[in-house]
Design an enzyme around this catalytic site. Structure first.
Site, PDB file in Angstrom:
ATOM      1  N   HIS A  65       0.952  -1.107  -0.081  1.00 55.37           N
ATOM      2  CA  HIS A  65       0.026   0.094   0.063  1.00 55.37           C
ATOM      3  C   HIS A  65       0.798   1.333  -0.101  1.00 55.37           C
ATOM      4  CE1 HIS A  65      -3.881  -2.073   0.829  1.00 55.37           C
ATOM      5  NE2 HIS A  65      -3.238  -2.944   1.338  1.00 55.37           N
ATOM      6  N   ASN A  76     -10.071  -3.082   2.649  1.00 57.95           N
ATOM      7  CA  ASN A  76      -9.841  -3.013   1.223  1.00 57.95           C
ATOM      8  C   ASN A  76     -11.288  -2.783   0.193  1.00 57.95           C
ATOM      9  OD1 ASN A  76      -7.165  -3.429   1.370  1.00 57.95           O
ATOM     10  ND2 ASN A  76      -7.562  -5.579   1.156  1.00 57.95           N
ATOM     11  N   HIS A 131      -3.471   1.065  12.094  1.00 58.36           N
ATOM     12  CA  HIS A 131      -3.379  -0.018  12.806  1.00 58.36           C
ATOM     13  C   HIS A 131      -4.680  -0.759  12.944  1.00 58.36           C
ATOM     14  CE1 HIS A 131      -1.731  -3.138  15.414  1.00 58.36           C
ATOM     15  NE2 HIS A 131      -1.472  -2.299  16.196  1.00 58.36           N
TER      16      HIS A 131
END
Ligand code: HDD
Length: 694
Positions: free
Chosen positions: A84, A157, A348
């Site tokens: 990413h 995603n 995170h």
């Protein structure tokens, strides 16, 4: 001061939605007519010449400005994200529709109308920071909610499933998809041997490979893609009761994709296509919006499905468990500084707030370790949460101290707990005071390195996906498999993948094989169950109409000015952006001797950068375009890519000259730039693409 009397009891849901912006203001450095200084604040007298011994002599070490400037420059880069790496981000807010207190005590979901500041980052996965936007890839969809109870990161995603079931395989998968290690080729491409070698050896990838070969992997815009939390997470209510939850983002503008050939060309014409699109939309006030929805499953129903909720290669069909809308995400502000904000933002999966918890999904469990670890190397130490973009708007108090780039001036003697010298501060908070309490789940079992048999079916949902597609989506999937495998040099990789597909569907394997000269083996394909219409792009058109669509107006000197003005005005009213593209940039002379500005030329633009093309009448203009190879190619490509094409007056003949059938779906031709023409053309643009062209 007695800590018990501090304001620690309230639910801290009342953070104003612009709190993050206010917090950032203290860090903003505004350009101003000020003197140039060193980092020590000393004014600099000359920034063009280093200090040297004589005008032709060597540079002197004592030139502290020169040394500081070069040293800082030498250290400007930080490691790019291992995956990413390429992304674009924006600020905005999340607004809850209703109280979700029936399932979660998360304060940002507790009240209708409550707004929480957010920062979202969209990304490709495989390519490095400088790679092109429009490659075939999964897109990251990561949202940081700066809630009053601390930061919540939903790191998802644009596809609802993943390649692997256990995070221990993540480095293998990433090594396989990244450029091959001996020659670092190919950049940002899945079409190469190592990826497909991994796939043939890891059949759990099959479902995700179907998504990756679909048009979901080549989105028209970040604003036009769905997002998914992928894993099954857990909501926890105030009483500690858990409910399984899957997160969904649904774009208001619907789900729309590019076509493959177009992505190849955009890679050259504008490698920043998706990033620019997001930036410009926000800059123009066309704020992108998504609806957050949740699929909820009672904990008692954990085993009610023919797949395992803990298996990230599976989705819950929406027809089985509907998506309940819970709020909206609006992105309305571009960052001030790409590096400081978009590059340094640290997501995170373990950044959760009370009311949101994990499950034992082994992929999620691995992520709970990986993201913190990666930020340490990327951002250079444990104080990355103090970087402005990462700072919560909730207060931070703890006994963590020191480390690289410590920004806090923590005062007092006691940096340990329990203490009496510091009057016990900071004190832990029980659940009644907003303390995060981990959901209590009974766990027992032998320590074992083994997958659960409930993770075994690798083909059932791949088949569900295939059988839920529209015909044109299937055509694109077949073409994508042919392209990707066609780029593999090793013949038996191609054979093995075609054989793998025979487990999904016989026709799929036959069609892919036909393009590669491979006859698939006979396999018993996965049973065909009920399709899931929600999986098809065709069933996610959105509410956008032609809002924010980019329309090229092809014109040259002598163009019918009345046509240009009438059509552009109507399309703009509907929210589209019209741009005149001429043989040269600058003013064009219209047939009525008025000037029409062409901000773009055929040299710098191509039809892949637009959603539709309009060619106005005007004999002289049409004649010039007819003789211009770039103009002809513009139209031919627009037709080939399924785009709406409009032509008025003499321009109809130009389409015929370019072998664009004027009676094809999405091709609108009229003698005049009438209201009826614009209406039909608008409907054709709103359809996005006309895949029914032969
Ligand atoms: Fe990951 C970044 C999404 C599995 C390890 N991941 C990263 C980003 C997104 C995702 C959107 C970019 C965040 C940003 O914009 O900064 N990752 C996913 C999804 C997964 C997934 C949806 C599966 C459901 N990831 C996954 C696994 C691992 C990682 C199994 C490791 C065991 N991911 C990382 C990372 C990254 C990352 C190495 C790279 C940069 C970063 O975290 O900040 O830690």
């Amino acid at each position: 001061m007695d800590p018990q009397n501090q304001d620690v009891t309230h639910r801290r849901s009342d953070t104003p939605h612009d709190a993050k912006d206010a917090q950032l203001e203290q860090y903003r450095v505004h350009p101003a007519a000020k003197h140039l200084t060193t980092n020590q604040g000393v004014r600099v007298d000359d920034d063009d010449n280093s200090l040297r011994a004589g005008v032709r002599g060597p540079t002197l070490l004592e030139d502290f400005h020169f040394r500081e400037k070069i040293t800082h420059f030498d250290h400007e880069r930080i490691p790019e994200r291992v995956v990413h790496a390429r992304g674009a981000g924006a600020y905005g807010f999340f607004e809850a529709y209703e109280s979700m207190a029936d399932v979660t005590c998360a304060a940002f979901l507790a009240e209708p109308g409550l707004r929480t500041p957010v920062f979202a980052r969209f990304s490709t996965v495989a390519g490095s920071r400088g790679s092109a936007d429009t490659v075939r890839d999964v897109r990251g969809f990561a949202v940081k909610f700066y809630t009053g109870e601390g930061n919540f990161d939903l790191v998802g995603n644009n596809m609802p499933v993943f390649f692997i079931q256990d995070g221990v395989k993540f480095p293998d998968f990433v090594h396989a998809v990244k450029p091959e290690p001996h020659n670092e080729i190919p950049q940002a491409q899945s079409a190469h041997d190592t990826l497909w070698d991994f796939v043939r050896n890891q059949p759990e990838t099959t479902h995700m490979m179907m998504w990756l070969m679909s048009d979901r992997a080549i989105p028209r815009s970040y604003r036009m893609m769905q997002g998914f939390g992928v894993h099954t997470f857990r909501f926890v209510d105030a009483a500690g009761r858990g409910t399984f939850v899957k997160f969904h983002w649904k774009p208001r503008l619907g789900v729309h994709s590019l076509v493959w050939d177009e992505t190849q060309k955009i890679g050259g014409l504008d490698p920043d296509f998706n990033r620019r699109d997001l930036w410009e939309a926000i800059d123009n006030g066309d704020v992108p919006e998504w609806e957050l929805g949740v699929q909820l499953v009672a904990q008692d129903d954990e085993h009610a499905f023919d797949f395992d909720l803990l298996d990230a290669t599976k989705l819950i069909p929406e027809e089985l468990v509907p998506v309940r809308p819970v709020g909206r995400l609006v992105l309305n502000r571009n960052p001030d500084n790409f590096f400081a904000e978009t590059e340094q933002v640290a997501f995170h999966t373990a950044h959760v707030v009370p009311g949101i918890d994990f499950t034992n999904d082994p992929l999620l469990q691995a992520r709970l370790f990986s993201y913190l670890d990666t930020q340490l190397i990327r951002l250079g130490g444990p104080n990355f949460a103090q970087i402005p973009i990462n700072r919560p708007v909730a207060d931070v108090h703890n006994n963590q101290r020191d480390g690289h780039h410590q920004m806090r001036l923590d005062r007092g003697r006691s940096s340990y707990s329990k203490n009496t010298l510091g009057r016990g501060c900071p004190i832990v908070a029980g659940p009644d005071h907003g303390g995060y309490e981990h959901h209590q789940e009974r766990v027992d079992g032998a320590k074992i390195k083994q997958r659960s048999p409930s993770f075994d079916d690798h083909f059932g949902q791949a088949a569900l996906f295939w059988h839920s597609m529209a015909d044109w989506e299937r055509d694109h999937i077949v073409a994508a498999f042919r392209f990707e495998l066609g780029k593999c040099d090793t013949h038996d990789i191609r054979e093995d993948v075609v054989a793998l597909l025979a487990n999904v569907d016989t026709d799929l394997a036959r069609r892919v094989g036909a393009g590669l000269g491979i006859t698939p083996p006979t396999r018993t394909p996965a049973p065909v169950g009920e399709p899931s219409p929600a999986l098809s792009i065709a069933n996610n058109p959105g509410e956008g109409g032609i809002h924010t669509r980019r329309i090229a107006i092809l014109a040259a000197d002598g163009v019918g000015g009345d046509h240009v003005r009438a059509v552009a005005a109507r399309l703009t009213e509907h929210g589209a952006t019209c741009e005149v593209v001429g043989p040269r940039q600058g003013p064009l002379r219209a047939s009525d001797d008025e000037e029409i500005e062409a901000p773009r030329s055929l040299l710098t633009m191509g039809s892949p950068l637009y959603d539709a093309v309009y060619v106005p009448g005007g004999a002289e203009s049409v004649q010039a375009l007819r003789g211009d190879a770039d103009a002809r190619e513009f139209l031919v490509q627009a037709y080939r890519h399924g785009k709406a094409i409009g032509a008025t007056g003499e321009a109809g003949a130009l389409l015929e000259h370019c072998a664009v059938p004027t009676d094809a779906p999405g091709v609108v031709v009229d003698a005049d730039a009438s209201a009826a023409f614009v209406d039909t053309f608008t409907t054709a643009i709103a359809a996005h693409r006309h895949y029914d062209r032969t």
